[in-house]
Design an enzyme around this catalytic site. Structure first.
Site, PDB file in Angstrom:
ATOM      1  N   ASP A 192      83.362  15.833  25.691  1.00 23.27           N
ATOM      2  CA  ASP A 192      82.978  15.451  27.045  1.00 23.27           C
ATOM      3  C   ASP A 192      84.131  15.942  27.910  1.00 23.27           C
ATOM      4  O   ASP A 192      85.230  15.373  27.862  1.00 23.27           O
ATOM      5  CB  ASP A 192      82.836  13.928  27.162  1.00 23.27           C
ATOM      6  CG  ASP A 192      82.385  13.520  28.552  1.00 23.27           C
ATOM      7  OD1 ASP A 192      82.925  14.048  29.528  1.00 23.27           O
ATOM      8  OD2 ASP A 192      81.480  12.671  28.661  1.00 23.27           O
ATOM      9  N   HIS A 193      83.910  16.996  28.688  1.00 24.48           N
ATOM     10  CA  HIS A 193      85.069  17.649  29.300  1.00 24.48           C
ATOM     11  C   HIS A 193      85.779  16.762  30.328  1.00 24.48           C
ATOM     12  O   HIS A 193      86.919  17.022  30.683  1.00 24.48           O
ATOM     13  CB  HIS A 193      84.704  19.025  29.878  1.00 24.48           C
ATOM     14  CG  HIS A 193      83.986  18.981  31.191  1.00 24.48           C
ATOM     15  ND1 HIS A 193      82.639  18.799  31.298  1.00 24.48           N
ATOM     16  CD2 HIS A 193      84.443  19.106  32.464  1.00 24.48           C
ATOM     17  CE1 HIS A 193      82.300  18.814  32.580  1.00 24.48           C
ATOM     18  NE2 HIS A 193      83.367  18.996  33.312  1.00 24.48           N
ATOM     19  N   HIS A 255      79.812  11.696  31.408  1.00 21.55           N
ATOM     20  CA  HIS A 255      81.050  11.756  32.194  1.00 21.55           C
ATOM     21  C   HIS A 255      81.354  10.438  32.929  1.00 21.55           C
ATOM     22  O   HIS A 255      82.467   9.921  32.868  1.00 21.55           O
ATOM     23  CB  HIS A 255      80.981  12.885  33.225  1.00 21.55           C
ATOM     24  CG  HIS A 255      80.639  14.223  32.638  1.00 21.55           C
ATOM     25  ND1 HIS A 255      81.036  14.608  31.386  1.00 21.55           N
ATOM     26  CD2 HIS A 255      79.941  15.273  33.137  1.00 21.55           C
ATOM     27  CE1 HIS A 255      80.598  15.843  31.144  1.00 21.55           C
ATOM     28  NE2 HIS A 255      79.919  16.253  32.186  1.00 21.55           N
TER      29      HIS A 255
HETATM   30  C1  BG6 Z   1      78.535  19.335  33.394  1.00 29.33           C
HETATM   31  C2  BG6 Z   1      77.139  19.179  33.946  1.00 29.33           C
HETATM   32  O1  BG6 Z   1      78.683  18.612  32.218  1.00 29.33           O
HETATM   33  O2  BG6 Z   1      79.457  18.868  34.366  1.00 29.33           O
HETATM   34  C3  BG6 Z   1      76.996  19.949  35.241  1.00 29.33           C
HETATM   35  O3  BG6 Z   1      76.213  19.669  32.991  1.00 29.33           O
HETATM   36  C4  BG6 Z   1      78.059  19.546  36.231  1.00 29.33           C
HETATM   37  O4  BG6 Z   1      75.705  19.744  35.802  1.00 29.33           O
HETATM   38  C5  BG6 Z   1      79.437  19.595  35.580  1.00 29.33           C
HETATM   39  O5  BG6 Z   1      78.003  20.457  37.315  1.00 29.33           O
HETATM   40  C6  BG6 Z   1      80.480  18.975  36.497  1.00 29.33           C
HETATM   41  O6  BG6 Z   1      81.751  19.180  35.962  1.00 29.33           O
HETATM   42  P1  BG6 Z   1      83.036  19.183  36.895  1.00 29.33           P
HETATM   43  O7  BG6 Z   1      84.182  19.287  35.948  1.00 29.33           O
HETATM   44  O8  BG6 Z   1      82.898  20.366  37.795  1.00 29.33           O
HETATM   45  O9  BG6 Z   1      83.017  17.895  37.655  1.00 29.33           O
END
Ligand code: BG6
Length: 505
Positions: A192-193, A255
């Site tokens: 989960d980044h 997230h």
């Molecule tokens: C991804 C989603 O996991 O996270 C995307 O699939 C979203 O829809 C993105 O745009 C948002 O990531 P960040 O790091 O730009 O907030």
């Protein structure tokens, strides 16, 4: 080899990644050139990759090593301009093999190619397999790797699985069972980044490295918590995936729920992966929708409609390429939760996310209870309750809002802020989440990856909403909101019922 910022190495404490071959399935896809290869190149620039390192890109397309290198270079043009020598060195370690994981012969050939890379680059059979493929292939992908014997050494092989891990509680449980039949839990890295973001990890340090926060981090002092992930972009080129997902599955279950878990968990006994993940799992198991039995009362869904200006019009979601013109997929969700434990009983947690909102920003806002007696007039009518704002992105940092005396002869108070900014303090923006997470996966450190029980608890939490959307979607209507606004007005009602407002950052 040039280092982007020499200060970096001085302030960082980095662990050395062992010899390694990172195998990316889905190498012709978006994530590989937008996030994964740039993150690996960043690790290379930071001198964190060993010289015995290789990347093997795999997908069905019949590309060559050279073509793969060229494609990756195209996406990194800007960065390569300043680091061309480094790119030349790094790209020598990029290889490509056409592989369809559904075909046994291809997987056997993959094993042979990996052995050849091992010999060439001395990568010692250490392999990290990254499944950046369509979610329906996660299970079969693991099965194919296991049956080719590629996961049999738990010390040298691991699998990284992208989100979404399942589409609901039961599919996540089935997928867990399947992958745990192929590999040990210690080999499975569900990514989960958001957990790779420095500022999300900073919530742990802020809470558990200071004595002043923990005593007030509870229902006695905190009146409510708001967690926001707002994006300005629309669905981009991902309609195929997004139409089957929507904001609840795409952002909230993973997230936002991870930010919730880190904010609300109990202090772990020590800083080790299992101690942290135990606490995260426990708090998610104690979380409930505010109206579990009538979930339509605690959730608002929206979809962006057209906006922008006459010179710069923005398409509505239903006009985006690949989207069904009658789509009922939500691009905005707001919901209210409670955590049924001693620390948080009765404190509402409001979470919201949306595409095509006015600002790109993610934050956690803890609002403290009001002073019991108002002794002073306030410049704003009534004193603003204290707030701790944890800015996840952009402008990473934290801010504390409190009342001070307005200058002058009277005794009026007004709100001011104390501010900490990563950029100003450390002289650099923090790394992308993928930089940290790829390094951790290759180091075999699972702390920032989601364990099977956490994923299941997160899906279980939203089950009443997912069932409602599946069975009787009219009970949870999709409200249109103009692109570039803060979502449907119905989401303001979710808070105004509790005499609160969303923070407008
Ligand atoms: C991804 C989603 O996991 O996270 C995307 O699939 C979203 O829809 C993105 O745009 C948002 O990531 P960040 O790091 O730009 O907030």
């Amino acid at each position: 080899m040039p280092i982007t910022n020499p200060l970096r190495l001085g302030l960082r404490q980095e662990r050395v990644i062992p010899p390694q071959c990172l195998v990316i399935f889905g190498a012709s896809g978006d994530l590989t050139h937008r996030k994964l290869v740039p993150a690996l190149f960043e690790l290379f620039l930071q001198r964190r990759l060993p010289s015995e390192f290789a990347v093997l890109g795999c997908a069905r397309r019949p590309w060559s090593d050279e073509f793969f290198r060229e494609r990756m270079a195209e996406s990194l043009q800007e960065k390569i301009k300043d680091n061309s020598l480094a790119w030349e060195q790094f790209s020598k370690g990029l290889f490509y093999e056409p592989v369809d994981l559904q075909k046994a012969d291809d997987v056997i050939r993959l094993g042979e190619r990996l052995n050849a890379i091992d010999r060439l680059k001395a990568t010692h059979n250490n392999r990290t397999f990254y499944l950046s493929v369509a979610p329906k292939f996660y299970g079969n992908g693991c099965r194919a790797l296991a049956s080719a014997g590629l996961l049999k050494d738990p010390k040298r092989s691991r699998v990284v699985i992208e989100k979404p891990f399942g589409r609901d509680f039961s599919s996540a449980r089935d997928l867990n069972e399947l992958v745990q039949n192929c590999a040990l839990e210690s080999q499975i890295f569900r990514i989960d980044h958001y957990l790779g973001k420095e500022t999300v990890q900073n919530i742990l340090v802020l809470r558990f490295a200071n004595t002043i926060f923990e005593p007030i981090w509870n229902r006695n002092y905190i009146s409510n918590v708001q967690i926001t992930a707002a994006e300005t972009v629309g669905v981009e080129e991902r309609a195929g995936y997004y139409e089957t997902s929507g904001a609840l599955r795409d952002m909230v279950q993973n997230h936002l729920t991870q930010m919730l878990a880190i904010t609300a968990m109990e202090p772990p006994g020590h800083f080790d992966p299992e101690a942290i993940r135990n606490e995260k799992a426990k708090v998610l198991q104690a979380a409930r929708l505010a109206n579990e039995n009538e979930p339509w009362k605690c959730c608002v869904r929206g979809q962006y409609s057209k906006g922008g200006t006459t010179t710069n019009p923005i398409n509505g979601y239903r006009e985006e390429p690949g989207v069904n013109p009658n789509s009922t997929t939500e691009t905005y969700v707001a919901t209210k939760l409670f955590i049924e434990n001693w620390r948080w009983q009765g404190v509402p947690f409001y979470i919201r996310t949306g595409k095509r909102l006015p600002k790109r920003l993610s934050e956690v806002v803890l609002t403290f209870r009001e002073a019991p007696v108002h002794l002073f007039d306030s410049a704003s009518g009534s004193p603003t309750p204290n707030q701790l704002i944890l800015r996840i992105q952009p402008d990473e940092g934290a801010e504390f809002r409190f009342e001070v005396k307005s200058p002058g002869s009277g005794m009026r108070s007004r709100a001011v802020e104390m501010d900490f900014s990563y950029d100003q303090t450390f002289g650099e923006p923090s790394d992308e989440g993928y930089v940290r997470l790829l390094a951790d996966a290759m180091l075999g450190d699972p702390t920032l990856f989601t364990r099977s029980d956490e994923v299941e608890a997160a899906w279980r939490l939203y089950t009443p909403l997912l069932e409602l959307i599946g069975d009787s979607p009219w009970q949870l209507p999709i409200y249109p909101y103009e692109s570039g606004t803060w979502g449907p007005t119905a989401s303001d009602d979710l808070l105004s019922k509790d005499l609160l407002l969303w923070r407008r950052p």
